[in-house]
Write a protein that holds these residues in place. Structure first.
Motif, PDB file in Angstrom:
ATOM      1  N   THR A  77      13.312  -0.955  -1.162  1.00 26.60           N
ATOM      2  CA  THR A  77      13.187  -0.914   0.293  1.00 26.60           C
ATOM      3  C   THR A  77      13.181   0.490   0.858  1.00 26.60           C
ATOM      4  N   GLY A  78      13.082   1.504   0.032  1.00 29.65           N
ATOM      5  CA  GLY A  78      13.132   2.881   0.509  1.00 29.65           C
ATOM      6  C   GLY A  78      11.898   3.272   1.299  1.00 29.65           C
ATOM      7  N   GLY A  79      11.836   4.520   1.693  1.00 30.55           N
ATOM      8  CA  GLY A  79      10.749   5.002   2.538  1.00 30.55           C
ATOM      9  C   GLY A  79       9.377   4.923   1.887  1.00 30.55           C
ATOM     10  N   ARG A  80       9.299   5.149   0.609  1.00 29.41           N
ATOM     11  CA  ARG A  80       8.021   5.088  -0.098  1.00 29.41           C
ATOM     12  C   ARG A  80       8.035   3.965  -1.126  1.00 29.41           C
ATOM     13  N   SER A  81       8.470   2.815  -0.697  1.00 28.36           N
ATOM     14  CA  SER A  81       8.578   1.685  -1.622  1.00 28.36           C
ATOM     15  C   SER A  81       7.218   1.196  -2.082  1.00 28.36           C
ATOM     16  N   TRP A  82       6.175   1.480  -1.326  1.00 26.49           N
ATOM     17  CA  TRP A  82       4.838   1.039  -1.714  1.00 26.49           C
ATOM     18  C   TRP A  82       4.398   1.664  -3.034  1.00 26.49           C
ATOM     19  N   ARG A  83       4.934   2.852  -3.373  1.00 29.07           N
ATOM     20  CA  ARG A  83       4.562   3.474  -4.642  1.00 29.07           C
ATOM     21  C   ARG A  83       4.982   2.622  -5.830  1.00 29.07           C
ATOM     22  N   PHE A  84       6.139   1.995  -5.704  1.00 28.36           N
ATOM     23  CA  PHE A  84       6.641   1.157  -6.785  1.00 28.36           C
ATOM     24  C   PHE A  84       6.106  -0.264  -6.672  1.00 28.36           C
ATOM     25  N   LEU A  85       6.151  -0.824  -5.476  1.00 21.73           N
ATOM     26  CA  LEU A  85       5.794  -2.226  -5.303  1.00 21.73           C
ATOM     27  C   LEU A  85       4.295  -2.480  -5.382  1.00 21.73           C
ATOM     28  N   SER A  86       3.469  -1.477  -5.154  1.00 23.88           N
ATOM     29  CA  SER A  86       2.029  -1.700  -5.198  1.00 23.88           C
ATOM     30  C   SER A  86       1.537  -1.960  -6.620  1.00 23.88           C
ATOM     31  N   LYS A  87       2.361  -1.672  -7.603  1.00 26.73           N
ATOM     32  CA  LYS A  87       1.978  -1.942  -8.990  1.00 26.73           C
ATOM     33  C   LYS A  87       1.983  -3.429  -9.303  1.00 26.73           C
TER      34      LYS A  87
END
Length: 125
Positions: A77-87
């Motif tokens: 849920t951090g500020g750049r969570s899309w980097r991890f979750l987009s995988k």
């Protein structure tokens, strides 16, 4: 010349647009981390408290589980969570297909409206 320089540059408040935080901890993580720490405390000291012979092991496992939970929560849920979750977003599989129309009223309109095929004869010259 100094009047022109003052017109070109405006002072900007550096805090505008930044996320509130308490030191290195983002403010939106404080409540979930508190819940995770309390949950780890109650799991280790309440449920599995009798399994550990001394208090050091209880607190060690409490800190390890709380750290693991807080780190996982921060990644998700951090500020750049899309980097991890987009995988983990599935790629859509596009196919071409033209399904036949099925009436919801179970009336066979296709048979009523079907015309008989006409055969066109070529004219001979």
């Amino acid at each position: 010349m100094s009047d022109k320089q003052q017109q070109d540059f405006r002072p900007v408040n550096q805090i505008l647009g930044s996320q509130p935080s308490l030191g290195p901890i983002p403010a939106d993580q404080i409540f979930p981390w508190t819940v995770i720490i309390l949950g780890a405390y109650f799991i280790i000291h309440g449920i599995f408290g009798g399994l550990f012979p001394d208090d050091f092991q209880k607190w060690l496992w409490t800190a390890l589980i709380a750290g693991w939970g807080m780190g996982t929560w921060w990644i998700l849920t951090g500020g750049r969570s899309w980097r991890f979750l987009s995988k983990f977003i599935g790629v859509p599989r596009w196919t071409r297909g033209f399904p036949r129309y099925h009436s919801l009223l179970e009336v066979n309109h296709e048979a009523k409206n079907r015309k008989t095929k006409r055969r066109y004869r070529r004219k001979r010259k």
